[in-house]
Scaffold this motif. Structure first.
Motif, short mmCIF file in Angstrom:
data_model
loop_
_atom_site.label_atom_id
_atom_site.label_comp_id
_atom_site.label_asym_id
_atom_site.label_seq_id
_atom_site.Cartn_x
_atom_site.Cartn_y
_atom_site.Cartn_z
N LEU A 17 -7.64 4.03 2.13
CA LEU A 17 -7.66 5.47 1.83
C LEU A 17 -6.72 6.22 2.76
CD1 LEU A 17 -8.86 7.98 0.42
CD2 LEU A 17 -10.67 7.95 2.16
N ARG A 18 -6.76 5.89 4.03
CA ARG A 18 -5.88 6.60 4.98
C ARG A 18 -4.42 6.25 4.77
NH1 ARG A 18 -10.41 5.86 9.33
NH2 ARG A 18 -11.36 7.95 9.30
N GLN A 19 -4.16 5.08 4.20
CA GLN A 19 -2.78 4.77 3.83
C GLN A 19 -2.33 5.67 2.68
OE1 GLN A 19 -3.47 0.63 3.18
NE2 GLN A 19 -2.70 0.02 5.19
N LEU A 20 -3.24 5.99 1.78
CA LEU A 20 -2.91 6.94 0.72
C LEU A 20 -2.58 8.31 1.29
CD1 LEU A 20 -5.69 5.93 -1.83
CD2 LEU A 20 -3.24 5.60 -2.13
N TYR A 21 -3.33 8.71 2.32
CA TYR A 21 -3.07 9.99 2.96
C TYR A 21 -1.69 10.04 3.61
CZ TYR A 21 -8.16 11.06 2.99
OH TYR A 21 -9.47 11.33 2.66
N SER A 22 -1.17 8.88 4.00
CA SER A 22 0.00 8.86 4.87
C SER A 22 1.33 8.90 4.12
CB SER A 22 -0.04 7.62 5.78
OG SER A 22 0.19 6.43 5.03
N SER A 23 1.32 9.34 2.87
CA SER A 23 2.55 9.50 2.12
C SER A 23 2.50 10.81 1.34
CB SER A 23 2.75 8.31 1.17
OG SER A 23 1.67 8.19 0.28
N VAL B 274 0.84 -1.17 0.00
CA VAL B 274 0.00 0.00 0.00
C VAL B 274 0.89 1.23 0.00
CG1 VAL B 274 -1.89 -1.06 1.30
CG2 VAL B 274 -0.06 0.07 2.53
N PRO B 275 0.51 2.24 -0.64
CA PRO B 275 -0.42 2.30 -1.76
C PRO B 275 0.36 2.51 -3.04
CG PRO B 275 -0.28 4.40 -0.62
CD PRO B 275 0.76 3.48 0.00
N THR B 276 -0.30 2.64 -4.16
CA THR B 276 0.37 3.02 -5.41
C THR B 276 -0.44 4.14 -6.05
OG1 THR B 276 1.17 2.24 -7.54
CG2 THR B 276 -0.80 1.19 -6.72
N ALA B 277 0.21 5.09 -6.63
CA ALA B 277 -0.52 6.27 -7.04
C ALA B 277 0.02 6.87 -8.32
CB ALA B 277 -0.46 7.34 -5.94
N ALA B 278 -0.85 7.59 -9.00
CA ALA B 278 -0.44 8.41 -10.13
C ALA B 278 -1.02 9.80 -9.93
CB ALA B 278 -0.93 7.81 -11.44
N PRO B 279 -0.49 10.56 -8.94
CA PRO B 279 -1.06 11.89 -8.70
C PRO B 279 -0.80 12.81 -9.87
CG PRO B 279 0.93 11.57 -7.40
CD PRO B 279 0.65 10.27 -8.09
N GLN B 280 -1.84 13.48 -10.32
CA GLN B 280 -1.73 14.34 -11.48
C GLN B 280 -2.30 15.73 -11.16
OE1 GLN B 280 -0.15 12.74 -13.75
NE2 GLN B 280 -0.46 10.70 -12.91
N ALA B 281 -1.97 16.71 -11.99
CA ALA B 281 -2.49 18.06 -11.80
C ALA B 281 -2.74 18.69 -13.16
CB ALA B 281 -1.50 18.92 -11.02
N PRO B 282 -3.86 19.38 -13.33
CA PRO B 282 -4.12 20.05 -14.60
C PRO B 282 -3.04 21.09 -14.91
CG PRO B 282 -6.10 19.96 -13.25
CD PRO B 282 -4.96 19.53 -12.38
N MET C 48 -3.23 7.55 9.98
CA MET C 48 -2.19 6.58 10.20
C MET C 48 -1.00 7.24 10.92
SD MET C 48 -3.21 3.74 8.87
CE MET C 48 -4.38 3.11 7.67
N PRO C 49 -0.49 6.62 11.97
CA PRO C 49 0.64 7.23 12.67
C PRO C 49 1.96 7.04 11.96
CG PRO C 49 0.01 5.19 13.75
CD PRO C 49 -1.02 5.44 12.68
N GLN C 50 2.01 6.18 10.93
CA GLN C 50 3.27 5.94 10.25
C GLN C 50 3.04 5.57 8.79
OE1 GLN C 50 5.27 2.11 11.11
NE2 GLN C 50 3.64 1.75 12.61
N PHE C 51 4.09 5.75 7.98
CA PHE C 51 4.04 5.28 6.60
C PHE C 51 5.43 4.84 6.17
CE2 PHE C 51 5.71 9.40 5.35
CZ PHE C 51 6.26 9.24 4.10
N GLY C 52 5.47 3.98 5.19
CA GLY C 52 6.73 3.44 4.71
C GLY C 52 7.26 4.23 3.54
#
Length: 366
Positions: free
Chosen positions: A177-183, A36-44, A250-254
């Motif tokens: 979802l909260r794992q996504l928040y934690s990075s 967790v997790p994998t993402a493709a954050p994008q911006a216009p 989440m108190p921590q993230f990897g």
């Protein structure tokens, strides 16, 4: 591939966080290493001020997990000023198809699909939007999976720097979802200026030696349709996530891949995101994160100037605790800085200050 701009030549940024799991469990390595997790954050590329959106229709989902993710994401975005997202059934279709493909092929961290594998829907995010019939001007995909099951109760306790696995029947997709928040990069993606959203959720559970071993896959697709413009924040605004009232984080993230802090050991604490209006420049001159009733937390900064992967924009600034935060605790954030969007005759430097508290839950907050 490190471009965060989603347009006709979309390039996907894959970001993965691997939880450290102990060995054992009948030798089934596919379920002892959750990711967790994998993402493709994008911006216009050229946002137009049209928001933030404060009200959207109630979602219509037959799966409770999807409703929970939709509501939690919108509650968190709205509370912190990033604006709500409206449900779009075409984005739902694309997100669910990709979630199904990932689980069917045991590929929890991929934004691309192989047309020779079962469940193929579209090679890239652009392809999947096209197949689903979603005409876009901007878009975003974030993905998380989380493991659970009684099999983990048979494992040794994690050592320092490892993240625990829950020996529960099933976890809510809100946990993912909260794992996504934690990075860092995922959080920027979750707070993107999209207008619409689709949610895909699927769970896979197996029996191993009398124990259950499962994982839940979450895919969130968001976008701006071709006849619309993205929502954004006021020119003089400075937003944060978390913000006052945010809880159960989440108190921590990897480590992320690519890692925004490659020289820093893992795991780390919940990142704090500062965002001004797109096109402006934000800088922090002082900042502190303090455990309420306790001591200051050591933090480092990540911004456009020191982002080794050049993914953050000038209006984005993170401070990241170098160590995990405490479970079920309250933290105070204070910061002072400048935003070019706030420059005026009465505020020639664009100065701002902020002060708020947020609360952590456990690593597997539901």
């Amino acid at each position: 591939m490190k471009n965060r701009t989603f347009n006709l030549n979309l390039m996907v940024l894959a970001v993965a966080v691997a939880l450290t799991a102990c060995g054992g469990g009948g030798g089934d390595s596919n379920v002892t290493t959750p990711t967790v997790p994998t993402a493709a954050p994008q911006a216009p590329a050229t946002p137009v001020a049209t928001g933030p959106v404060t009200d959207v229709p109630l979602p219509v989902y037959s799966v409770a997990d999807k409703t929970s993710v939709f509501n939690q994401l919108n509650d968190d975005r709205a509370r912190c000023g990033f604006g709500k997202l409206a449900q779009n059934t075409k984005l739902d279709t694309a997100a669910q198809a990709h979630a199904d493909y990932l689980v069917l092929n045991s590929l929890p961290n991929s934004h691309t699909e192989n047309n020779t594998l079962p469940g193929f829907y579209g090679t890239t995010l652009v392809d999947r939007f096209s197949v689903a019939g979603y005409p876009y001007s901007a878009g975003n995909e974030i993905i998380a999976s989380t493991s659970f099951g009684s099999i983990y109760s048979t494992f040794p306790q994690p050592t320092a720097g490892q993240m625990p696995l829950p020996s529960v029947t099933e976890l809510s997709a809100v946990t993912a979802l909260r794992q996504l928040y934690s990075s860092v990069y995922h959080l920027a993606g979750a707070m993107s200026p999209s207008k619409e959203v689709g949610v895909g959720v699927i769970v896979k559970v197996r029996q191993i030696g009398g124990n259950t071993a499962g994982y839940k896959q979450l895919v969130i697709n968001s976008g701006v349709s071709s006849n619309d413009s993205p929502q954004t924040i006021a020119q003089d605004a400075v937003l944060t996530f978390p913000c006052q009232g945010t809880a159960a984080l989440m108190p921590q993230f990897g480590p992320e891949d690519p890692d925004p802090l490659p020289s820093l050991s893992s795991p780390r604490g919940q990142p704090i995101y500062f965002a001004s209006a797109p096109g402006t420049t934000i800088q922090l001159s002082s900042y502190a994160v303090t455990l309420v009733g306790g001591t200051d937390v050591t933090v480092v900064q990540v911004n456009q100037g020191n982002d080794v992967h050049k993914l953050l924009k000038s209006h984005e600034f993170f401070i990241v605790p170098v160590k995990p935060l405490n479970d079920n605790s309250t933290y105070q954030v204070t910061a002072k800085g400048t935003s070019s969007g706030r420059v005026s005759a009465t505020n020639p430097t664009g100065e701002f200050t902020t002060n708020f508290t947020f609360k952590t839950g456990t690593f597997y907050s539901q």
